[in-house]
Design a protein around this motif. Sequence first.
Motif, PDB file in Angstrom:
ATOM      1  N   LEU A 178     -14.287   1.588 -16.733  1.00  0.00           N
ATOM      2  CA  LEU A 178     -13.181   0.673 -16.526  1.00  0.00           C
ATOM      3  C   LEU A 178     -12.576   1.356 -14.985  1.00  0.00           C
ATOM      4  O   LEU A 178     -12.425   0.220 -13.945  1.00  0.00           O
ATOM      5  N   TRP A 179     -12.543   2.467 -14.766  1.00  0.00           N
ATOM      6  CA  TRP A 179     -11.928   2.949 -13.769  1.00  0.00           C
ATOM      7  C   TRP A 179     -13.083   2.440 -12.470  1.00  0.00           C
ATOM      8  O   TRP A 179     -12.622   2.102 -11.258  1.00  0.00           O
ATOM      9  N   GLY A 180     -14.270   2.543 -12.805  1.00  0.00           N
ATOM     10  CA  GLY A 180     -15.199   2.109 -11.628  1.00  0.00           C
ATOM     11  C   GLY A 180     -15.126   0.705 -11.193  1.00  0.00           C
ATOM     12  O   GLY A 180     -15.216   0.307 -10.086  1.00  0.00           O
ATOM     13  N   ARG A 181     -14.964  -0.115 -12.121  1.00  0.00           N
ATOM     14  CA  ARG A 181     -14.763  -1.451 -12.106  1.00  0.00           C
ATOM     15  C   ARG A 181     -13.563  -1.856 -11.146  1.00  0.00           C
ATOM     16  O   ARG A 181     -13.440  -2.619 -10.344  1.00  0.00           O
ATOM     17  N   LEU A 182     -12.380  -0.815 -11.588  1.00  0.00           N
ATOM     18  CA  LEU A 182     -11.162  -1.154 -10.576  1.00  0.00           C
ATOM     19  C   LEU A 182     -11.431  -0.802  -9.209  1.00  0.00           C
ATOM     20  O   LEU A 182     -10.988  -1.214  -8.245  1.00  0.00           O
ATOM     21  N   VAL A 183     -12.251   0.335  -9.109  1.00  0.00           N
ATOM     22  CA  VAL A 183     -12.432   0.944  -7.717  1.00  0.00           C
ATOM     23  C   VAL A 183     -13.298  -0.046  -7.062  1.00  0.00           C
ATOM     24  O   VAL A 183     -13.140  -0.430  -5.800  1.00  0.00           O
ATOM     25  N   ASP A 184     -14.295  -0.635  -7.678  1.00  0.00           N
ATOM     26  CA  ASP A 184     -15.255  -1.756  -6.938  1.00  0.00           C
ATOM     27  C   ASP A 184     -14.265  -2.975  -6.710  1.00  0.00           C
ATOM     28  O   ASP A 184     -14.428  -3.476  -5.568  1.00  0.00           O
ATOM     29  N   VAL A 185     -13.513  -3.319  -7.490  1.00  0.00           N
ATOM     30  CA  VAL A 185     -12.636  -4.504  -7.273  1.00  0.00           C
ATOM     31  C   VAL A 185     -11.599  -4.398  -6.095  1.00  0.00           C
ATOM     32  O   VAL A 185     -11.521  -5.130  -5.112  1.00  0.00           O
ATOM     33  N   THR A 186     -10.991  -3.190  -6.233  1.00  0.00           N
ATOM     34  CA  THR A 186     -10.350  -2.646  -5.014  1.00  0.00           C
ATOM     35  C   THR A 186     -10.721  -2.586  -3.723  1.00  0.00           C
ATOM     36  O   THR A 186     -10.288  -3.070  -2.771  1.00  0.00           O
ATOM     37  N   SER A 187     -12.109  -1.984  -3.760  1.00  0.00           N
ATOM     38  CA  SER A 187     -12.918  -2.066  -2.379  1.00  0.00           C
ATOM     39  C   SER A 187     -13.131  -3.472  -2.025  1.00  0.00           C
ATOM     40  O   SER A 187     -13.065  -3.640  -0.650  1.00  0.00           O
ATOM     41  N   ASP A 188     -13.617  -4.293  -2.749  1.00  0.00           N
ATOM     42  CA  ASP A 188     -13.788  -5.667  -2.325  1.00  0.00           C
ATOM     43  C   ASP A 188     -12.355  -6.265  -1.680  1.00  0.00           C
ATOM     44  O   ASP A 188     -12.558  -7.034  -0.560  1.00  0.00           O
ATOM     45  N   LEU A 189     -11.303  -5.971  -2.164  1.00  0.00           N
ATOM     46  CA  LEU A 189      -9.981  -6.683  -1.598  1.00  0.00           C
ATOM     47  C   LEU A 189      -9.780  -6.061  -0.563  1.00  0.00           C
ATOM     48  O   LEU A 189      -9.256  -6.639   0.548  1.00  0.00           O
ATOM     49  N   VAL A 190      -9.978  -4.579  -0.459  1.00  0.00           N
ATOM     50  CA  VAL A 190      -9.698  -4.009   1.106  1.00  0.00           C
ATOM     51  C   VAL A 190     -10.791  -4.384   2.141  1.00  0.00           C
ATOM     52  O   VAL A 190     -10.277  -4.611   3.151  1.00  0.00           O
ATOM     53  N   MET A 191     -11.964  -4.825   1.799  1.00  0.00           N
ATOM     54  CA  MET A 191     -12.556  -4.966   2.814  1.00  0.00           C
ATOM     55  C   MET A 191     -12.538  -6.674   3.006  1.00  0.00           C
ATOM     56  O   MET A 191     -12.616  -7.019   4.198  1.00  0.00           O
ATOM     57  N   ALA A 192     -12.013  -7.293   2.222  1.00  0.00           N
ATOM     58  CA  ALA A 192     -11.715  -8.715   2.473  1.00  0.00           C
ATOM     59  C   ALA A 192     -10.590  -9.186   3.537  1.00  0.00           C
ATOM     60  O   ALA A 192     -10.413  -9.998   4.044  1.00  0.00           O
ATOM     61  N   GLY A 193      -9.678  -8.083   3.268  1.00  0.00           N
ATOM     62  CA  GLY A 193      -8.538  -8.273   3.896  1.00  0.00           C
ATOM     63  C   GLY A 193      -7.200  -8.760   3.231  1.00  0.00           C
ATOM     64  O   GLY A 193      -7.611  -9.234   2.300  1.00  0.00           O
ATOM     65  N   PHE A 194      -6.191  -8.944   3.950  1.00  0.00           N
ATOM     66  CA  PHE A 194      -4.922  -9.449   3.372  1.00  0.00           C
ATOM     67  C   PHE A 194      -4.598 -10.793   3.495  1.00  0.00           C
ATOM     68  O   PHE A 194      -5.253 -11.529   4.511  1.00  0.00           O
ATOM     69  N   GLY A 195      -3.731 -11.539   2.853  1.00  0.00           N
ATOM     70  CA  GLY A 195      -3.212 -12.736   3.391  1.00  0.00           C
ATOM     71  C   GLY A 195      -2.416 -12.896   4.445  1.00  0.00           C
ATOM     72  O   GLY A 195      -1.968 -11.644   4.771  1.00  0.00           O
ATOM     73  N   ARG A 196      -2.184 -13.998   4.864  1.00  0.00           N
ATOM     74  CA  ARG A 196      -1.211 -14.085   6.237  1.00  0.00           C
ATOM     75  C   ARG A 196       0.059 -13.334   5.861  1.00  0.00           C
ATOM     76  O   ARG A 196       0.761 -12.784   6.977  1.00  0.00           O
ATOM     77  N   GLY A 197       0.628 -13.602   4.717  1.00  0.00           N
ATOM     78  CA  GLY A 197       2.021 -13.017   4.480  1.00  0.00           C
ATOM     79  C   GLY A 197       2.204 -11.421   4.909  1.00  0.00           C
ATOM     80  O   GLY A 197       2.876 -10.840   5.258  1.00  0.00           O
ATOM     81  N   GLU A 198       1.179 -10.805   3.994  1.00  0.00           N
ATOM     82  CA  GLU A 198       0.917  -9.304   4.152  1.00  0.00           C
ATOM     83  C   GLU A 198       0.723  -8.938   5.743  1.00  0.00           C
ATOM     84  O   GLU A 198       1.348  -7.964   6.227  1.00  0.00           O
ATOM     85  N   GLU A 199      -0.202  -9.880   6.294  1.00  0.00           N
ATOM     86  CA  GLU A 199      -0.258  -9.303   7.691  1.00  0.00           C
ATOM     87  C   GLU A 199       0.787  -9.443   8.556  1.00  0.00           C
ATOM     88  O   GLU A 199       1.068  -8.619   9.505  1.00  0.00           O
ATOM     89  N   MET A 200       1.304 -10.675   8.413  1.00  0.00           N
ATOM     90  CA  MET A 200       2.735 -10.578   9.038  1.00  0.00           C
ATOM     91  C   MET A 200       3.790  -9.506   8.814  1.00  0.00           C
ATOM     92  O   MET A 200       4.482  -8.920   9.760  1.00  0.00           O
ATOM     93  N   GLU A 201       3.664  -9.139   7.638  1.00  0.00           N
ATOM     94  CA  GLU A 201       4.726  -8.248   7.231  1.00  0.00           C
ATOM     95  C   GLU A 201       4.239  -6.764   8.004  1.00  0.00           C
ATOM     96  O   GLU A 201       5.244  -6.096   8.313  1.00  0.00           O
ATOM     97  N   SER A 202       2.965  -6.437   7.720  1.00  0.00           N
ATOM     98  CA  SER A 202       2.480  -5.287   8.297  1.00  0.00           C
ATOM     99  C   SER A 202       2.713  -5.419   9.788  1.00  0.00           C
ATOM    100  O   SER A 202       3.046  -4.325  10.565  1.00  0.00           O
ATOM    101  N   ASP A 203       2.582  -6.389  10.819  1.00  0.00           N
ATOM    102  CA  ASP A 203       2.707  -6.406  12.026  1.00  0.00           C
ATOM    103  C   ASP A 203       4.097  -5.907  12.452  1.00  0.00           C
ATOM    104  O   ASP A 203       4.328  -5.403  13.239  1.00  0.00           O
TER     105      ASP A 203
END
Length: 381
Positions: A178-203
């Motif tokens: 399960l942990w390996g799956r969570l790391v895989d999924v999280t890695s994909d999310l990190v690589m794909a980037g965030f949505g507009r709202g999160e990007e604006m907030e981080s800006d």
Amino acid sequence: MSRSTALLVAMAVLAAGLCTPAAAGPQIPGLPKSRELTEVVKRANQLRDLVITEDEEIKLGAGVSERVRARYGVVQNAAVHRYVTLVGTLLVKKSTRPNLPFRFIVLDTDGVNAFAAPGGYIHITRGALGLMASEAELAGVLAHEISHVTEKHTLSAIQKNKLVQIGAEESITKNPELWGRLVDVTSDLVMAGFGRGEEMESDRDGLAMADAAGYAPAGLGDFLERLSERNQKTSGKQGLFASHPQMKERLTTLDKEINARKYASAVALADRYKANISYTATPVAEIATVEAGSAGLAGGTTKPAGGEKPAEAPKKKGFGLSGLIKPAGTEKKSAEVTGSAASRGVDTERNAKGGPVKTMVAVKVTPAELDAFRKEGNLRS
Ligand SMILES: [Zn+2]
């Protein structure tokens, strides 16, 4: 009723806005008895809040960083890592999580990019450093990435992506599969980037952080503008970038925010930057890439935890660092170098070839060294 079924029911209840304490509320037909329901609602609330300890968050980030490093390799240069770490650490002190042990990793690729993994793992590419002109620009990008961590954008995305069932397992850290799956999924999310709202907030957060440290807050916008120009100059269609109106909107918003907040820090440190970073940017058309279908980290792993419903690919409504949009989960694992791909309309920055060494370069910066670095640059304490 099985625990998972009960959980789904509880989540449906939550979604319908019927989330009153079950013991006090009326009995809803078809739902479990009050005590069980109380327990289920409690667990669903935990899910909503994504109960994950800081230690688990750091462990998750370490796993994601390992995947990112495996994809792009790490520049084996202690001086470069030390410099980036000094700038990053000054910013972390101005962040909302100053005690989180952040790590700064320089990826060995010509592609211009940056990735923030949970727990404080900040990755920036050699290509990005090569395109920057001052320490204020580096600070702007690092502050933006630090904010993705402090605001827990990736952890929230795990929830939104209906992958929360994984996060709900109490024994997640003790279950390697399960942990390996969570790391895989999280890695994909990190690589794909965030949505507009999160990007604006981080800006916005990034500007505040850079200004608080004493850096000219225009650094982020200056860098993004150069990145935008670089990609527009390529003859080929640069993914969605060439005609992407969002970069313009983003730059305008950055300027407005600087004016509205009356940010007045002015330290740019172009000379110190050039003394520490000697990389130059590779033109997009000359960047060696891997096949568009092979640049992902954990292709095919964004499968649902329970196996009932296919996971949704990370939705990108906004922009990453480069403004290019490509979901990561759709890609294959094997990496084959194919030379420049700029003319074929692929995301060159993200598909850029990586270096061979994956080992992290450990950097230790003492408080005295950090203070000397700060004073030398006329930055704020
Ligand atoms: Zn971002």
